[in-house]
Design an enzyme around this catalytic site. Sequence first.
Site, PDB file in Angstrom:
ATOM      1  N   LYS A  31       0.837  -1.207   0.000  1.00 55.95           N
ATOM      2  CA  LYS A  31       0.000   0.000   0.000  1.00 55.95           C
ATOM      3  C   LYS A  31       0.871   1.255   0.000  1.00 55.95           C
ATOM      4  CE  LYS A  31      -3.809   0.301   2.763  1.00 55.95           C
ATOM      5  NZ  LYS A  31      -4.521   0.542   4.029  1.00 55.95           N
ATOM      6  N   PHE A  38     -16.786  11.613  11.118  1.00 57.70           N
ATOM      7  CA  PHE A  38     -18.165  11.409  10.657  1.00 57.70           C
ATOM      8  C   PHE A  38     -18.224  11.356   9.136  1.00 57.70           C
ATOM      9  CE2 PHE A  38     -18.387  13.680  14.756  1.00 57.70           C
ATOM     10  CZ  PHE A  38     -19.051  12.725  15.499  1.00 57.70           C
ATOM     11  N   LEU A  39     -17.121  10.984   8.499  1.00 62.00           N
ATOM     12  CA  LEU A  39     -17.077  10.991   7.028  1.00 62.00           C
ATOM     13  C   LEU A  39     -17.823   9.789   6.455  1.00 62.00           C
ATOM     14  CD1 LEU A  39     -14.808   8.687   5.988  1.00 62.00           C
ATOM     15  CD2 LEU A  39     -13.256  10.379   6.954  1.00 62.00           C
ATOM     16  N   LEU A  58     -33.663   8.513   5.350  1.00 59.18           N
ATOM     17  CA  LEU A  58     -34.982   7.877   5.441  1.00 59.18           C
ATOM     18  C   LEU A  58     -35.319   7.191   4.117  1.00 59.18           C
ATOM     19  CD1 LEU A  58     -37.320  10.372   7.375  1.00 59.18           C
ATOM     20  CD2 LEU A  58     -36.656   8.075   8.065  1.00 59.18           C
ATOM     21  N   CYS A  73     -19.231   0.458   8.480  1.00 63.72           N
ATOM     22  CA  CYS A  73     -19.513   1.202   9.717  1.00 63.72           C
ATOM     23  C   CYS A  73     -20.822   0.813  10.379  1.00 63.72           C
ATOM     24  CB  CYS A  73     -19.512   2.691   9.418  1.00 63.72           C
ATOM     25  SG  CYS A  73     -17.976   3.208   8.652  1.00 63.72           S
TER      26      CYS A  73
HETATM   27  C1  UGA Z   1     -21.413   6.135   7.789  1.00 59.59           C
HETATM   28  C2  UGA Z   1     -21.903   7.470   8.372  1.00 59.59           C
HETATM   29  O1  UGA Z   1     -22.860   8.076   7.492  1.00 59.59           O
HETATM   30  C3  UGA Z   1     -20.739   8.442   8.591  1.00 59.59           C
HETATM   31  O2  UGA Z   1     -21.196   9.620   9.230  1.00 59.59           O
HETATM   32  C4  UGA Z   1     -19.692   7.743   9.493  1.00 59.59           C
HETATM   33  O3  UGA Z   1     -18.550   8.560   9.693  1.00 59.59           O
HETATM   34  C5  UGA Z   1     -19.246   6.453   8.822  1.00 59.59           C
HETATM   35  O4  UGA Z   1     -20.385   5.601   8.640  1.00 59.59           O
HETATM   36  C6  UGA Z   1     -18.219   5.795   9.720  1.00 59.59           C
HETATM   37  O5  UGA Z   1     -18.558   5.422  10.845  1.00 59.59           O
HETATM   38  O6  UGA Z   1     -17.019   5.775   9.368  1.00 59.59           O
HETATM   39  P1  UGA Z   1     -20.767   5.239   5.323  1.00 59.59           P
HETATM   40  O7  UGA Z   1     -20.846   3.878   5.926  1.00 59.59           O
HETATM   41  O8  UGA Z   1     -19.570   5.601   4.532  1.00 59.59           O
HETATM   42  O9  UGA Z   1     -20.891   6.386   6.481  1.00 59.59           O
HETATM   43  O10 UGA Z   1     -22.014   5.428   4.341  1.00 59.59           O
HETATM   44  P2  UGA Z   1     -23.506   6.011   4.437  1.00 59.59           P
HETATM   45  O11 UGA Z   1     -23.677   7.047   3.406  1.00 59.59           O
HETATM   46  O12 UGA Z   1     -23.864   6.384   5.818  1.00 59.59           O
HETATM   47  O13 UGA Z   1     -24.368   4.732   3.991  1.00 59.59           O
HETATM   48  C7  UGA Z   1     -24.402   3.536   4.766  1.00 59.59           C
HETATM   49  C8  UGA Z   1     -25.416   2.565   4.206  1.00 59.59           C
HETATM   50  O14 UGA Z   1     -26.738   3.043   4.445  1.00 59.59           O
HETATM   51  C9  UGA Z   1     -25.331   2.338   2.701  1.00 59.59           C
HETATM   52  O15 UGA Z   1     -25.461   0.962   2.429  1.00 59.59           O
HETATM   53  C10 UGA Z   1     -26.493   3.119   2.132  1.00 59.59           C
HETATM   54  O16 UGA Z   1     -26.980   2.575   0.928  1.00 59.59           O
HETATM   55  C11 UGA Z   1     -27.506   2.964   3.253  1.00 59.59           C
HETATM   56  N1  UGA Z   1     -28.535   4.034   3.287  1.00 59.59           N
HETATM   57  C12 UGA Z   1     -28.186   5.326   3.546  1.00 59.59           C
HETATM   58  C13 UGA Z   1     -29.868   3.698   3.080  1.00 59.59           C
HETATM   59  O17 UGA Z   1     -30.218   2.522   2.839  1.00 59.59           O
HETATM   60  N2  UGA Z   1     -30.828   4.675   3.134  1.00 59.59           N
HETATM   61  C14 UGA Z   1     -30.512   5.979   3.405  1.00 59.59           C
HETATM   62  O18 UGA Z   1     -31.433   6.824   3.472  1.00 59.59           O
HETATM   63  C15 UGA Z   1     -29.153   6.313   3.612  1.00 59.59           C
END
Ligand code: UGA
Length: 435
Positions: A35, A152-153, A250, A260
């Site tokens: 890496k 929180f990314l 939602l 995560c």
């Molecule tokens: C999540 C959190 O959103 C971040 O704030 C946090 O920092 C991160 O975990 C972490 O702990 O490192 P991430 O897992 O990258 O981020 O992605 P998200 O955008 O949160 O999506 C997670 C899952 O939820 C995906 O499978 C997405 O498709 C699903 N999702 C999201 C839904 O099914 N419906 C929604 O309305 C939103």
Amino acid sequence: MKISVIGAGHVGLVTGVCFAEKGHEILCVDHDTEKLARLRKGDAPFYEPGMPELLQRHQASKRLQFSGRTEDAVDFGQAIFICVGTPSTERGKADMTYVEKVAQTIAENLREYRLVIEKSTVPIKTGERIRRTISRYVRGDVQFDVASNPEFLREGSAIEDTLKPDRVVVGVDSAKAESLLREIYGGFNCPFVVTSVGSAELIKHASNSFLALKITYANWLSRLCETSGADVDEVVNGMGLDHRIGSHFLRAGIGYGGSCFPKDVDALAHISEELNVPAPMIRLISDTNKDQLQRFYERIEHELWVLQDKTIAIWGLAFKPNTDDLREAPALRLIEKLKAAGAKLRVHDPVAMANTRKRYPDLYYAKDPIDAAAGADALAVCTEWPAYREADLAKVKASLRVPLVFDGRNCLDRKRAQELGLTLFGIGKAPIKPR
Ligand code: UGA
């Protein structure tokens, strides 16, 4: 400021390049030599929009360097961010082997004051344990502080989320630690929330589990919509306009995935049970999420009657758009189930096919979405990539053997599907069937 970042995974690397972008000098350490070789060439080890540009820009500016030795991180930065992995073991317990090892190495190489900051998502009380470990292994009377600064990314928008966060949370227990963290985040324009170390650790878990709960609530509602004739998008839109609820997270679908939410929800339940606080509500989030994919699979099975030797096209493999990350991706769970039932799969994803091929070399990897649909008995959409939202449904229909589509992310144009005479099953919506 000179800052060390230990762990060049998603969190560490994004943190490193973003701090470099804000003018800090960064040393990023990782034990994976392959890496490191890629990183030194400016080649990002995972897909993340904006990452290659920042990597190259800051290696050129000399504000971003790499090393394979944790010892170098201790010498280099006054602040040391721990961004190593904390994988899940049984029923959500986080494996803290890497964090402990890093804490020991920091202690053994501590020569002058350092601020050690945990940024990996860690269980409550990890800060306390890091402090204890460093105190035990440090040689001589060297001062240090331990702080928590959860990230929180979101993957896919990680750089934007890090450079323009909603808030920065720092958990500290000394004025010096707070002042150093204020200096580190001086160039960020957002609320700066100072708490105890324990509260900061809990804010991270509580936020992720709450977001997972919101999604799960929408997914559960989708079942009620399917049986009552309501439409889940209309329902959550009506709910989300209430500011106390908010419209984000939602969106009903086939369940959340990624590195995560699944891990953090289980970890929160595990920690609270360990602390004698039963967590049935948190356990239910995880169980309901798993059911959501099972229901999608059962819908496909019900419509196709026999899956053996049927050809099914799958659009979307990554756990969400804009990433090639397959961890806990619902699409992979669907692939497992369909393969076990004897179906033949034609799959497509704009960026995650190379990673999928390593795990499933025997699937057909299509050159584009229409090629995936060619001759298939049905199409299942698992990730809402823009290419799928914008796909020409007339070409899709012409390509499929049977015009039957399961939209697991409610991302296809329903009106167009109706016009074309496709059969379309969404989530929490009445099916569209040819008139
Ligand atoms: C999540 C959190 O959103 C971040 O704030 C946090 O920092 C991160 O975990 C972490 O702990 O490192 P991430 O897992 O990258 O981020 O992605 P998200 O955008 O949160 O999506 C997670 C899952 O939820 C995906 O499978 C997405 O498709 C699903 N999702 C999201 C839904 O099914 N419906 C929604 O309305 C939103």
